[in-house]
Design a protein around this motif. Structure first.
Motif, PDB file in Angstrom:
ATOM      1  N   ASN A 102      -0.225  14.495  26.298  1.00 27.11           N
ATOM      2  CA  ASN A 102      -1.669  14.282  26.360  1.00 27.11           C
ATOM      3  C   ASN A 102      -2.405  15.214  25.406  1.00 27.11           C
ATOM      4  O   ASN A 102      -2.137  16.423  25.358  1.00 27.11           O
ATOM      5  N   GLN A 103      -3.321  14.638  24.615  1.00 34.41           N
ATOM      6  CA  GLN A 103      -4.182  15.407  23.708  1.00 34.41           C
ATOM      7  C   GLN A 103      -3.382  16.319  22.767  1.00 34.41           C
ATOM      8  O   GLN A 103      -3.677  17.504  22.629  1.00 34.41           O
ATOM      9  N   ASP A 145       3.493  10.596  29.176  1.00 36.50           N
ATOM     10  CA  ASP A 145       2.038  10.553  29.032  1.00 36.50           C
ATOM     11  C   ASP A 145       1.668  10.767  27.565  1.00 36.50           C
ATOM     12  O   ASP A 145       1.807  11.860  27.023  1.00 36.50           O
ATOM     13  N   SER A 174      -1.454   9.760  26.476  1.00 34.16           N
ATOM     14  CA  SER A 174      -2.878   9.456  26.526  1.00 34.16           C
ATOM     15  C   SER A 174      -3.718  10.392  25.660  1.00 34.16           C
ATOM     16  O   SER A 174      -3.306  11.498  25.320  1.00 34.16           O
ATOM     17  N   GLN A 175      -4.902   9.897  25.286  1.00 36.00           N
ATOM     18  CA  GLN A 175      -5.907  10.652  24.538  1.00 36.00           C
ATOM     19  C   GLN A 175      -5.357  11.224  23.228  1.00 36.00           C
ATOM     20  O   GLN A 175      -5.496  12.410  22.937  1.00 36.00           O
ATOM     21  N   ASN A 202       2.037   5.941  29.773  1.00 38.36           N
ATOM     22  CA  ASN A 202       0.584   6.054  29.706  1.00 38.36           C
ATOM     23  C   ASN A 202       0.120   6.145  28.256  1.00 38.36           C
ATOM     24  O   ASN A 202       0.369   7.142  27.580  1.00 38.36           O
ATOM     25  N   PHE A 203      -0.564   5.066  27.790  1.00 36.57           N
ATOM     26  CA  PHE A 203      -1.156   5.036  26.452  1.00 36.57           C
ATOM     27  C   PHE A 203      -2.682   5.066  26.538  1.00 36.57           C
ATOM     28  O   PHE A 203      -3.360   4.653  25.600  1.00 36.57           O
ATOM     29  N   ARG A 204      -3.215   5.500  27.617  1.00 32.64           N
ATOM     30  CA  ARG A 204      -4.657   5.464  27.847  1.00 32.64           C
ATOM     31  C   ARG A 204      -5.421   6.192  26.737  1.00 32.64           C
ATOM     32  O   ARG A 204      -5.031   7.258  26.279  1.00 32.64           O
ATOM     33  N   SER A 205      -6.517   5.583  26.284  1.00 33.71           N
ATOM     34  CA  SER A 205      -7.423   6.186  25.296  1.00 33.71           C
ATOM     35  C   SER A 205      -6.724   6.540  23.993  1.00 33.71           C
ATOM     36  O   SER A 205      -6.688   7.696  23.562  1.00 33.71           O
ATOM     37  N   ASN A 206      -6.153   5.516  23.356  1.00 37.08           N
ATOM     38  CA  ASN A 206      -5.621   5.640  22.005  1.00 37.08           C
ATOM     39  C   ASN A 206      -6.330   4.627  21.103  1.00 37.08           C
ATOM     40  O   ASN A 206      -7.446   4.193  21.435  1.00 37.08           O
ATOM     41  N   ASP A 217       0.089   1.704  31.262  1.00 35.01           N
ATOM     42  CA  ASP A 217      -1.345   1.962  31.169  1.00 35.01           C
ATOM     43  C   ASP A 217      -1.786   1.896  29.709  1.00 35.01           C
ATOM     44  O   ASP A 217      -1.429   2.753  28.898  1.00 35.01           O
ATOM     45  N   ASN A 255      -8.169   1.016  24.722  1.00 38.17           N
ATOM     46  CA  ASN A 255      -7.668   1.008  23.357  1.00 38.17           C
ATOM     47  C   ASN A 255      -8.496   0.010  22.555  1.00 38.17           C
ATOM     48  O   ASN A 255      -9.636  -0.295  22.942  1.00 38.17           O
TER      49      ASN A 255
END
Length: 309
Positions: free
Chosen positions: A36-37, A55, A57-58, A79-83, A103, A107
């Motif tokens: 993440n991030q 994870d 994400s982001q 988790n691929f959230r917010s790419n 997830d 996107n």
């Protein structure tokens, strides 16, 4: 080598084997990998084959390379959230035979190729909310034999192929709210034997017909509120709702006779007064009786716009 030095070496080796990504750019704890991030623009190399949760994400990942997960046969959560993923190509998740949760929330996905989810035999939940999908094509979710819930809210969907949800025998919850859907083909949901909850609220329907469902279902929740529904255009659905023994949670209003009414409280017997509008454009006296229907539709759409503000 003294005892203390030997002890330190042994402990270091134990840590390295217990945490196989000790030299990896992401953070690891057991079989959970957290990226993440991390300012990633692509999926990093070296993800341990024992990983069960990943994870990503982001980050700024825009594409998923073919066979990127081919060796991650133990992965259960991805988790691929917010790419920035814009499309999903065929077989892109190849190898993820243990995956249960996918997830892809928020996107830029606009297209989903046939066979994108092929082989995900253990998948139970997929989240595609807040993307740019406009069409769900035939067999998009084909062979997902364990799928329980699909999130498709907050997209730009205007078309559902009648075979979009074929053979999803285990699906229980389907979110299609907050899109641009104005019609659904006959039998679109006929294969969803286990369906319990369906969300169609905040779309562009002026009518929803009973023929999109099975004659008798296990549906307990149906949300179709915030649509410009016209009551007398959906009498078959109102009858169908009354026939469903499991359906107890219904949310939706319709417009007719200059009034907004809860769907469950509308009396379809009143619709007989509008039959000439449907069959005789100019009525018995040459007047354009469709004007009343046009006025009702305009008011319904105006009501929807006002309620969205």
């Amino acid at each position: 080598m003294d005892i203390i030095t030997l002890f330190v070496v042994v402990c270091s080796l134990e840590t390295a084997f217990a945490n196989p990504c000790i030299e990896f750019a992401c953070d690891c704890q057991g079989t959970v990998v957290n990226c993440n991030q991390k300012n990633l623009v692509s999926i990093p190399d070296g993800i341990p084959t024992t990983t069960t949760e990943l994870d990503l994400s982001q980050n700024s990942i825009s594409t998923i390379a073919a066979d990127a997960f081919i060796n991650l046969t133990s992965l259960e959560l991805l988790n691929f959230r917010s790419n920035k993923i814009s499309s999903l190509t065929a077989n892109v998740f190849n190898g993820l035979v243990s995956l249960k949760s996918l997830d892809l929330f928020r996107n830029d996905i606009s297209t989903i190729a046939a066979d994108t989810f092929k082989g995900l035999v253990s998948l139970e939940a997929i989240d595609l909310r807040f993307n740019k999908i406009s069409t769900i094509t035939a067999n998009t979710f084909k062979d997902l034999m364990s799928l329980i819930i699909i999130f498709l809210s907050q997209n730009e969907i205007s078309k559902l192929d009648k075979d979009a949800f074929t053979d999803l025998d285990t699906l229980e919850i389907l979110f299609l709210d907050n899109n641009n859907i104005s019609s659904i083909a006959i039998d679109t949901f006929k294969d969803l034997e286990s369906l319990k909850s369906i969300y169609l609220n905040n779309n562009a329907f002026t009518t929803v017909s009973a023929n999109i469902f099975r004659p008798m279902t296990n549906i307990t929740l149906l949300y179709i509120d915030r649509n410009p529904l016209i009551c007398c255009n959906m009498t078959d659905l109102i009858k169908w709702i009354a026939s469903q023994s499991e359906l107890s949670d219904i949310l939706g209003t319709c417009f007719d006779f200059d009034a907004i009414t809860e769907i469950t409280e509308f009396h379809i017997a009143n619709c007989s007064t509008q039959e000439p509008c449907k069959h005789d454009k100019h009525g018995k006296h040459g007047k354009d009786t469709n004007m009343k229907s046009d006025t009702i539709l305009y008011k319904a759409r105006t009501w929807k716009r006002n309620n969205q503000q």
